[in-house]
Write an enzyme that holds these catalytic residues in place. Structure first.
Site, PDB file in Angstrom:
ATOM      1  N   GLU A 101       8.223   3.507   4.180  1.00  0.00           N
ATOM      2  CA  GLU A 101       8.358   3.621   5.641  1.00  0.00           C
ATOM      3  C   GLU A 101       9.696   4.223   6.058  1.00  0.00           C
ATOM      4  OE1 GLU A 101       7.146   0.856   4.186  1.00  0.00           O
ATOM      5  OE2 GLU A 101       5.187   0.472   5.096  1.00  0.00           O
ATOM      6  N   HIS A 154       3.400 -11.150   8.407  1.00  0.00           N
ATOM      7  CA  HIS A 154       2.431 -10.198   8.962  1.00  0.00           C
ATOM      8  C   HIS A 154       1.993 -10.567  10.384  1.00  0.00           C
ATOM      9  CE1 HIS A 154       2.339  -8.748   4.905  1.00  0.00           C
ATOM     10  NE2 HIS A 154       1.341  -7.925   5.117  1.00  0.00           N
TER      11      HIS A 154
END
Lengths: 327, 332
Positions: free
Chosen positions: A61, A130
């Protein structure tokens, strides 16, 4: 003419329509091409636009976010997908230090027309790493714009505006909304950034919210209507900039306000709105404004702990009853 | 592309340019002590050959991006040095109108993409510039510079991988000056041949004598040719040295004066000066004239910076968004 489509289709349509009208727009991210998107939000796009404009990335990322920013400084208009904004934490240097700062640091020479998009916040029992909502983190940073749609119609119109925007935009969706269906026009439309929407009109209390958690406010309003309490629901749609005028206007009408936000309570959009209202509409507030946020903890795994963590309709009803002195 | 000839005029240009960069930085240090320049100030003294050799290899539209030791690179690309000095002083006449300061020089006109303050943060940006050039088929190559400290960042490794995967027209140039602030290369990894980090990505890579502009030119030209012809990225480790501290606040307890003196024997300006004298490219009088021009230009820079104003307070809001009516929150 409208037709009913899913949220994920609205996202794909917005990206595809914009890519047809501007060759400099491209999409990159993990699984966006051959897999058609981890949540199928880019379905069919590799077939239409080819591998030059729809690029699968490795799980890196920081690297691909930075390449996106660099390419935006040099003539392109990237859409960078994060599989979730939880993973944007490893790319945050590129977002905060580069995308958000470049225009100022360069004295107005290099703007960064980029969209970072993907799902935010919780999505079932995914536990601590998450399940995080970073809307207020990104909204805190000058130089960025932050958009959080709550339905397919808004998602399409807002995403098209975000892609055309010449400043960096964070566009936050939800795994739990991708399957939501709604009638969306065939013909092109855009929704401007920074404008809230009155999702439900009412005169007794204002509920301000945004993103998928607003559906809990809808449920609460339905229940409360049965008891004769009419809630006005304001969907912020954009949390940087915030449409303060829409919030204050509604508050002046109802004099009571509840804010529903899936976020940790310390320094979030709710606290910002409360500050703004007491600064600018003090004389119109008839009861202390209440916020319904997540618990001040990481989200845990077990269903009982998820329930304890998240805002829900039951808590919103309690909050409305409190601000209307019905408790 | 055939190698360019390193002629008399090239040596003379290198000499004048490098001398100017050195004197410009010395003057910046003086202004820092006078508190006309504030914040951090990182000087390029000692590393000039890397820039001189690289720029000679660049074509018209090629791009450059580097970290925060970035005052003289835009000058080398054609930016008026007066504007750099004004930016150092935080004045409206500066390249970013006083918004950027020492670590953030930019010139869109001259393809200088900064000037970046976070170690390693500019590396993926450089690959991104190259990504756009490949996408738009401009034929341009991007030179992406970093220090030896930056190669320990994840951004370096992620970018090397992506640049190879996508075959980007980029040259990664490590300016290994021996120290990441005060930490020597030996103290940051169990290996010291930094260029070998390219091997893991199967990227062409080599060490280069970063004190010699000819060696730098040859290596960068070869790498740029490779990138331009579709051969993808290269990793070059320029072995160089900085004479000054990491920044102005560095007491340099981590190295000896002898070590600095040893490197100064290989000073790039001294090397070029010796060649000019040996080959009689310029008389003593002509060299004096160069020194005099350099001195005058440095003084002009200071004069311009002194005379330029600080930005007015409303400028704080001017360049945050390109949207001209962005509704900023204003508190009491």
């Amino acid at each position: 003419m409208g037709r009913v489509i899913q949220f994920r289709e609205a996202i794909a349509e917005a990206m595809s329509e914009e890519m047809r009208r501007d060759e400099t727009i491209y999409l990159m991210g993990e699984e966006v091409a051959e897999y058609n998107g981890a949540y199928k939000a880019s379905k069919g796009m590799l077939d239409e636009f080819g591998p030059k404009r729809v690029l699968d990335t490795p799980i890196a990322e920081l690297g691909f976010a930075g390449i996106g920013v660099g390419s935006a400084m040099n003539g392109l208009r990237p859409i960078v997908e994060f599989m979730t904004f939880n993973f944007s934490m490893v790319a945050i240097d590129q977002i905060i230090n580069n995308a958000a700062k470049m225009f100022q640091m360069s004295g107005g020479q290099f703007n960064v027309p980029i969209v970072f998009r993907g799902p935010t916040a919780s999505a079932g029992q995914l536990a601590a790493t998450h399940s995080q909502a970073f809307e207020s983190w990104y909204a805190n940073c000058p130089g960025l714009k932050v958009v959080v749609p709550s339905n397919p119609y808004d998602a399409k119109g807002l995403l098209k505006s975000a892609i055309r925007d010449n400043d960096p935009v964070i566009f936050m969706e939800s795994e739990q909304m991708y399957g939501d269906k709604m009638e969306v026009p065939e013909e092109e439309y855009l929704i401007p950034l920074g404008k809230a929407d009155i999702r439900r009109a009412g005169s007794d209390v204002t509920i301000v919210s945004f993103g998928k958690i607003i559906k809990e406010a809808d449920k609460a309003a339905e229940e409360l209507a049965k008891e004769g309490v009419e809630c006005e629901i304001i969907d912020l749609r954009t949390v940087r900039p915030i449409d303060y005028a829409a919030v204050v206007e509604s508050l002046k009408k109802t004099n009571r306000m509840v804010i529903v936000e899936e976020a940790w309570p310390l320094g979030n959009i709710s606290t910002e709105l409360i500050t703004h209202c007491q600064e600018h509409a003090f004389d119109y507030i008839d009861a202390p404004i209440i916020r319904v946020n997540t618990a001040d903890t990481p989200m845990a795994y077990a269903p009982t702990l998820v329930k304890e963590f998240l805002p829900n309709a039951e808590r919103i009803i309690k909050a409305v009853n409190k601000v209307t002195y019905r408790d | 592309m055939p190698k360019k000839k390193i002629t008399k005029s090239v040596y003379l240009k290198w000499y004048e340019d490098m001398l100017f960069w050195r004197k410009f930085e010395d003057k910046a240090a003086a202004l820092y002590i006078q508190q006309k320049i504030r914040g951090f100030l990182h000087l390029y003294n000692g590393q000039e050959a890397v820039l001189a050799g690289s720029v000679f290899a660049m074509e018209e539209n090629d791009r450059m991006i580097t970290a925060y030791r970035n005052h003289v690179q835009p000058i080398a690309l054609g930016v008026d040095p007066k504007k750099i000095m004004a930016e150092l002083c935080g004045k409206v006449g500066g390249t970013s109108q006083g918004n950027g300061g020492s670590m953030h020089m930019f010139s869109k006109e001259h393809n200088f993409f900064g000037g970046h303050g976070i170690v390693g943060g500019q590396i993926p940006l450089g690959a991104g510039l190259a990504f756009a050039d490949k996408y738009l088929e401009t034929g341009a190559v991007t030179l992406t510079y970093m220090g030896d400290g930056a190669v320990r960042q994840g951004s370096f490794h992620e970018t090397l991988n992506l640049a190879m995967l996508w075959n980007l027209p980029v040259v990664f140039i490590i300016e290994n000056n021996g120290y990441a602030m005060g930490t020597s290369v030996e103290r940051t990894a169990n290996h010291t041949d930094i260029y070998k980090l390219g091997l893991g990505y199967e990227m062409p890579c080599e060490p280069v004598d970063g004190m010699d502009p000819v060696a730098v030119y040859n290596a960068v030209q070869e790498a740029a040719d490779r990138a331009r012809s579709g051969g993808g990225p290269t990793l070059l480790e320029m072995r160089t040295y900085r004479y000054k501290g990491h920044s102005m606040s560095d007491a340099q307890h981590y190295r000896t004066k002898d070590e600095v003196a040893e490197y100064q024997k290989k000073d790039p300006i001294g090397i070029v000066e010796k060649i000019i004298k040996d080959k009689k490219y310029a008389s003593a009088k002509e060299l004096e004239a160069i020194e005099s021009r350099v001195k005058d230009l440095v003084n002009d820079c200071v004069k311009y910076a002194d005379e330029s104003e600080f930005p007015t307070a409303d400028n704080l809001y001017k360049n945050v968004y390109i949207q001209d009516d962005y509704p900023f929150i204003k508190t009491f």
